[in-house]
Design a protein around this motif. Structure first.
Motif, PDB file in Angstrom:
ATOM      1  N   LEU A 178       0.804  -1.298   0.016  1.00 21.35           N
ATOM      2  CA  LEU A 178      -0.081   0.046  -0.193  1.00 21.35           C
ATOM      3  C   LEU A 178       0.924   1.366  -0.043  1.00 21.35           C
ATOM      4  O   LEU A 178       1.793   1.262   0.874  1.00 21.35           O
ATOM      5  N   GLN A 179       0.587   2.151  -0.994  1.00 20.51           N
ATOM      6  CA  GLN A 179       1.418   3.361  -0.943  1.00 20.51           C
ATOM      7  C   GLN A 179       0.525   4.790  -0.957  1.00 20.51           C
ATOM      8  O   GLN A 179      -0.682   4.474  -1.658  1.00 20.51           O
ATOM      9  N   ALA A 180       0.733   5.574   0.001  1.00 20.52           N
ATOM     10  CA  ALA A 180      -0.042   6.609   0.057  1.00 20.52           C
ATOM     11  C   ALA A 180       0.605   7.957   0.536  1.00 20.52           C
ATOM     12  O   ALA A 180       1.596   7.886   0.871  1.00 20.52           O
ATOM     13  N   PHE A 181      -0.038   9.259   0.283  1.00 21.64           N
ATOM     14  CA  PHE A 181       0.522  10.228   0.795  1.00 21.64           C
ATOM     15  C   PHE A 181      -0.416  10.734   1.902  1.00 21.64           C
ATOM     16  O   PHE A 181      -1.445  10.515   1.919  1.00 21.64           O
ATOM     17  N   LEU A 182       0.201  11.615   2.646  1.00 12.83           N
ATOM     18  CA  LEU A 182      -0.315  12.483   3.826  1.00 12.83           C
ATOM     19  C   LEU A 182      -1.167  13.599   3.058  1.00 12.83           C
ATOM     20  O   LEU A 182      -0.498  14.551   2.354  1.00 12.83           O
ATOM     21  N   ALA A 183      -2.428  13.609   2.862  1.00 13.60           N
ATOM     22  CA  ALA A 183      -3.273  14.664   2.023  1.00 13.60           C
ATOM     23  C   ALA A 183      -3.525  15.772   3.102  1.00 13.60           C
ATOM     24  O   ALA A 183      -3.652  16.860   2.628  1.00 13.60           O
ATOM     25  N   THR A 184      -3.884  15.528   4.354  1.00  9.95           N
ATOM     26  CA  THR A 184      -4.050  16.833   5.344  1.00  9.95           C
ATOM     27  C   THR A 184      -3.678  16.304   6.536  1.00  9.95           C
ATOM     28  O   THR A 184      -3.588  15.061   7.043  1.00  9.95           O
ATOM     29  N   VAL A 185      -3.159  17.456   7.464  1.00  7.50           N
ATOM     30  CA  VAL A 185      -2.399  17.394   8.669  1.00  7.50           C
ATOM     31  C   VAL A 185      -3.136  18.205   9.422  1.00  7.50           C
ATOM     32  O   VAL A 185      -3.554  19.467   9.070  1.00  7.50           O
ATOM     33  N   ASP A 186      -3.452  17.585  10.920  1.00  6.41           N
ATOM     34  CA  ASP A 186      -3.901  18.629  11.824  1.00  6.41           C
ATOM     35  C   ASP A 186      -2.617  19.332  12.359  1.00  6.41           C
ATOM     36  O   ASP A 186      -2.010  19.054  13.184  1.00  6.41           O
ATOM     37  N   LEU A 187      -2.783  20.809  12.258  1.00  8.71           N
ATOM     38  CA  LEU A 187      -1.565  21.385  12.537  1.00  8.71           C
ATOM     39  C   LEU A 187      -1.601  21.627  14.230  1.00  8.71           C
ATOM     40  O   LEU A 187      -0.297  22.185  14.924  1.00  8.71           O
ATOM     41  N   LYS A 188      -2.691  21.246  14.958  1.00 15.96           N
ATOM     42  CA  LYS A 188      -2.409  21.248  16.538  1.00 15.96           C
ATOM     43  C   LYS A 188      -1.591  19.906  16.912  1.00 15.96           C
ATOM     44  O   LYS A 188      -1.029  19.862  18.145  1.00 15.96           O
ATOM     45  N   LYS A 189      -1.286  18.951  15.781  1.00 12.97           N
ATOM     46  CA  LYS A 189      -0.550  17.779  16.324  1.00 12.97           C
ATOM     47  C   LYS A 189       0.689  17.582  15.436  1.00 12.97           C
ATOM     48  O   LYS A 189       1.617  16.774  15.955  1.00 12.97           O
ATOM     49  N   LEU A 190       0.637  17.981  14.273  1.00 13.91           N
ATOM     50  CA  LEU A 190       1.666  17.861  13.295  1.00 13.91           C
ATOM     51  C   LEU A 190       2.393  19.047  12.722  1.00 13.91           C
ATOM     52  O   LEU A 190       1.510  19.868  12.408  1.00 13.91           O
ATOM     53  N   PRO A 191       3.401  19.395  12.362  1.00 16.44           N
ATOM     54  CA  PRO A 191       3.937  20.480  11.583  1.00 16.44           C
ATOM     55  C   PRO A 191       3.411  20.536   9.901  1.00 16.44           C
ATOM     56  O   PRO A 191       3.321  19.385   9.788  1.00 16.44           O
ATOM     57  N   ALA A 192       3.042  21.472   9.462  1.00 15.05           N
ATOM     58  CA  ALA A 192       2.431  21.314   7.984  1.00 15.05           C
ATOM     59  C   ALA A 192       3.487  20.741   7.039  1.00 15.05           C
ATOM     60  O   ALA A 192       2.987  20.176   6.204  1.00 15.05           O
ATOM     61  N   GLU A 193       4.610  20.570   7.252  1.00 16.97           N
ATOM     62  CA  GLU A 193       5.666  19.954   6.519  1.00 16.97           C
ATOM     63  C   GLU A 193       5.591  18.432   6.344  1.00 16.97           C
ATOM     64  O   GLU A 193       5.782  17.839   5.237  1.00 16.97           O
ATOM     65  N   PHE A 194       4.543  18.006   7.031  1.00 17.24           N
ATOM     66  CA  PHE A 194       4.302  16.478   7.130  1.00 17.24           C
ATOM     67  C   PHE A 194       3.098  16.350   5.950  1.00 17.24           C
ATOM     68  O   PHE A 194       3.190  15.128   5.388  1.00 17.24           O
ATOM     69  N   ALA A 195       2.351  17.273   5.601  1.00 19.18           N
ATOM     70  CA  ALA A 195       1.477  17.354   4.402  1.00 19.18           C
ATOM     71  C   ALA A 195       2.155  17.002   3.155  1.00 19.18           C
ATOM     72  O   ALA A 195       2.974  17.867   2.994  1.00 19.18           O
ATOM     73  N   GLY A 196       1.839  15.960   2.209  1.00 20.52           N
ATOM     74  CA  GLY A 196       2.397  15.750   1.325  1.00 20.52           C
ATOM     75  C   GLY A 196       3.577  14.613   1.298  1.00 20.52           C
ATOM     76  O   GLY A 196       3.999  14.014   0.399  1.00 20.52           O
TER      77      GLY A 196
END
Length: 234
Positions: free
Chosen positions: A145-163
């Motif tokens: 299974l391959q996937a991208f992080l499409a959405t990140v909750d900024l209260k829990k993770l930095p924006a750089e994790f999106a994508g």
């Protein structure tokens, strides 16, 4: 002997994809469609923010007809429940008796689904329920299974994790306390390859957008893939 007809609650992400994989392996249900809520304002999968064209490509690769529940943005709860109820009623008329969900351990979410489906003629199924998420995340990756992080909750993770890709390196980089499957809403994914697809989707990461406390990575099908799909339907 015919198997019960089922829909998969398809979020475009890894949990619903792996739930479909497990159900198909067990051969207990005949999955005849993918049910997805799509926000009319943006023409994207609700919460995940995935473009409808990618959702369409996912369902084609999985061999699943789409059942779209269009909702406005923002969406009042009564509107959501009315439109979902209409979709469920239509599914019952089509002989569908079960709905498969990729929920992992949030008891309130499961109870909500069970309560809303009670008495409708549709039985909810939770094939991944209560499986330890560290092992489950590794199993997802190991099966291809391959996937991208499409959405990140900024209260829990930095924006750089999106994508970022959902892979072993991501799991190693997640801060302490973040569920490796993102079940607490830390992140949502978009699946682009895996055992439920006939082929991988040529998806690229695009612009990162910050909105309403979330970081969204705009995932796009490559131009060549878009042209090929357009030619195929002529």
């Amino acid at each position: 002997m015919s198997r019960p007809r089922a829909l998969i609650s398809w979020s475009s992400g890894k949990d619903s994809a792996f739930a479909l994989h497990e159900v198909r392996r067990a051969e207990e249900y005949d999955v005849v469609g993918a049910l997805t809520t799509v926000t009319e304002t943006f023409d994207r999968v609700s919460i995940h923010g995935v473009r409808h064209e990618i959702l369409r490509a996912q369902c084609e690769a999985a061999g699943l007809p789409q059942r779209i529940v269009p909702i406005p943005y923002p969406c009042p709860n009564d509107v959501y429940e009315t439109r979902m109820g209409e979709t469920v009623a239509a599914a019952v008329r089509d002989g569908i008796t079960h709905m498969i969900f990729g929920d992992l351990f949030l008891a309130d979410i499961r109870a909500y689904r069970e309560n809303r489906l009670a008495g409708t003629g549709i039985t909810p199924v939770f094939p991944l329920w209560d499986r330890p998420t560290p092992a489950l995340a590794r199993e997802m990756i190991a099966c291809g299974l391959q996937a991208f992080l499409a959405t990140v909750d900024l209260k829990k993770l930095p924006a750089e994790f999106a994508g970022r890709r959902f892979d072993a390196q991501l799991l190693a980089d997640l801060p302490q306390g973040i569920d490796p499957c993102g079940e607490n809403g830390e992140f949502h994914t978009c699946v682009v390859a895996g055992p439920v697809f006939s082929h991988a989707l040529p998806v690229e990461t695009g612009e990162r957008v910050i909105r309403d406390g979330y970081a969204y990575c705009d995932l796009v099908l490559t131009p060549s893939a878009t042209r090929h799909r357009a030619q195929a339907v002529r």
